[in-house]
Write a protein that holds these residues in place. Structure first.
Motif, short mmCIF file in Angstrom:
data_model
loop_
_atom_site.label_atom_id
_atom_site.label_comp_id
_atom_site.label_asym_id
_atom_site.label_seq_id
_atom_site.Cartn_x
_atom_site.Cartn_y
_atom_site.Cartn_z
N GLY A 1 0.64 -1.45 0.21
CA GLY A 1 0.13 0.01 -0.11
C GLY A 1 0.87 1.39 -0.01
O GLY A 1 0.32 2.22 0.58
N THR A 2 1.86 1.47 -0.39
CA THR A 2 2.80 2.70 -0.52
C THR A 2 2.50 3.57 -1.80
O THR A 2 2.86 4.77 -1.69
N THR A 3 1.33 3.34 -2.73
CA THR A 3 1.10 4.11 -3.92
C THR A 3 0.15 5.20 -3.37
O THR A 3 -0.09 6.19 -3.69
N ILE B 1 -3.97 -5.59 -7.22
CA ILE B 1 -2.73 -6.35 -6.80
C ILE B 1 -1.45 -5.86 -6.97
O ILE B 1 -0.57 -5.42 -6.08
N TRP B 2 -1.42 -5.13 -8.30
CA TRP B 2 -0.10 -4.52 -8.90
C TRP B 2 -0.16 -3.29 -7.93
O TRP B 2 1.03 -2.82 -7.29
N ASP B 3 -1.27 -2.41 -7.52
CA ASP B 3 -1.07 -1.25 -6.95
C ASP B 3 -0.74 -1.50 -5.29
O ASP B 3 0.16 -0.63 -4.61
N LEU B 4 -1.10 -2.48 -4.62
CA LEU B 4 -1.00 -2.77 -3.44
C LEU B 4 0.63 -3.25 -3.31
O LEU B 4 1.10 -3.06 -2.20
N THR B 5 0.89 -4.10 -4.25
CA THR B 5 2.52 -4.70 -4.04
C THR B 5 3.83 -3.66 -4.61
O THR B 5 4.67 -4.07 -4.46
N THR B 6 3.53 -2.64 -5.54
CA THR B 6 4.48 -2.12 -6.23
C THR B 6 4.71 -0.96 -4.93
O THR B 6 3.97 -0.21 -4.73
N ILE B 7 5.93 -0.81 -4.99
CA ILE B 7 6.36 0.28 -3.95
C ILE B 7 6.65 1.44 -4.91
O ILE B 7 7.37 1.52 -5.78
N ASN C 1 6.02 9.39 -9.38
CA ASN C 1 5.35 7.95 -9.54
C ASN C 1 6.47 6.86 -9.89
O ASN C 1 6.17 6.13 -10.37
N LEU C 2 7.65 7.03 -9.15
CA LEU C 2 8.66 5.98 -9.46
C LEU C 2 8.37 4.55 -8.80
O LEU C 2 8.39 4.81 -7.48
N ARG C 3 8.58 3.52 -9.26
CA ARG C 3 8.18 2.13 -8.42
C ARG C 3 9.33 1.42 -8.63
O ARG C 3 10.03 1.38 -9.74
N PRO D 1 6.32 -6.45 -9.24
CA PRO D 1 6.56 -5.62 -8.21
C PRO D 1 7.74 -6.34 -7.26
O PRO D 1 7.73 -7.53 -6.99
N ALA D 2 8.80 -5.29 -6.70
CA ALA D 2 9.99 -5.92 -5.92
C ALA D 2 9.31 -6.05 -4.50
O ALA D 2 8.49 -5.64 -3.97
N ASP D 3 9.75 -7.15 -3.85
CA ASP D 3 9.51 -7.69 -2.55
C ASP D 3 10.35 -6.95 -1.59
O ASP D 3 11.29 -6.47 -1.95
N LYS D 4 10.45 -7.42 -0.43
CA LYS D 4 11.16 -6.79 0.76
C LYS D 4 12.41 -7.13 0.53
O LYS D 4 13.40 -6.35 0.72
N ASP D 5 12.85 -8.35 0.10
CA ASP D 5 14.38 -8.91 -0.24
C ASP D 5 14.87 -7.94 -1.39
O ASP D 5 16.30 -7.73 -1.19
N ILE D 6 14.23 -7.74 -2.46
CA ILE D 6 14.73 -6.96 -3.57
C ILE D 6 15.11 -5.47 -2.93
O ILE D 6 15.92 -4.94 -3.37
#
Length: 166
Positions: A65-67, A97-103, A116-118, A153-158
């Motif tokens: 939810g960072t968007t 899902i894309w909007d929820l998971t993309t930073i 709006n850089l992700r 979308p990049a996860d926490k590890d990325i």
């Protein structure tokens, strides 16, 4: 409309009715479960790599939810949507899902000056990309690129790998 589409959309609406901006992880988990449960139905209209990505999502591995989107507000819009096709159902769910998971970063796009850089990655999680949602500019390791076909979308590890390299 096909009966299958009516049943899927009714189930989808029930998920959107329960969304809370304070419990986005649960919302994401329910959408992933929905897609996983109906994967065979979506196989005929989905990008199969993105479908696999969705089915593999563990909400605990993402910064959700960072968007800044108001998912409760978006859900009201979707609840009032007339019966969508199977392709449209998948598009609604996958975009959410894309909007929820993309930073979304605090960085400004060097091309269009949008904020709006992700952060995205490829399927094998080998490369890290910064991508502008406004002008579609994309970079990897400080160099501009033509947008690769499959980005996720990049996860926490990325994200932690990105922070280590800066």
């Amino acid at each position: 409309m096909l009966d299958k589409e009516i049943i899927l959309w009714d189930e989808c609406i029930e998920i959107f009715k329960k969304v809370s901006n304070k419990r986005l992880n649960e919302f994401l988990d329910e959408m992933v479960l929905f897609i996983t449960k109906h994967k065979m139905s979506f196989n005929e209209v989905a990008d199969l790599n993105f479908l696999e990505f969705i089915c593999s999502i563990d909400s605990n591995k993402f910064i959700i939810g960072t968007t800044g989107d108001n998912f409760e507000g978006l859900s009201k819009k979707y609840i009032n949507t007339k019966q969508p096709t199977l392709r449209e159902i998948l598009k609604i769910i996958s975009n959410t899902i894309w909007d929820l998971t993309t930073i979304t970063t605090d960085e400004i796009c060097p091309h269009c000056k949008s904020d709006n850089l992700r952060i995205l990655t490829d399927f094998k999680k080998e490369n890290i990309y910064k991508s502008c949602e406004t002008c579609f500019w994309i970079e990897c390791n400080g160099k501009a690129y033509v947008r690769p076909q499959d980005l996720f979308p990049a996860d926490k590890d990325i994200i932690s790998r990105l922070k280590e390299n800066t």
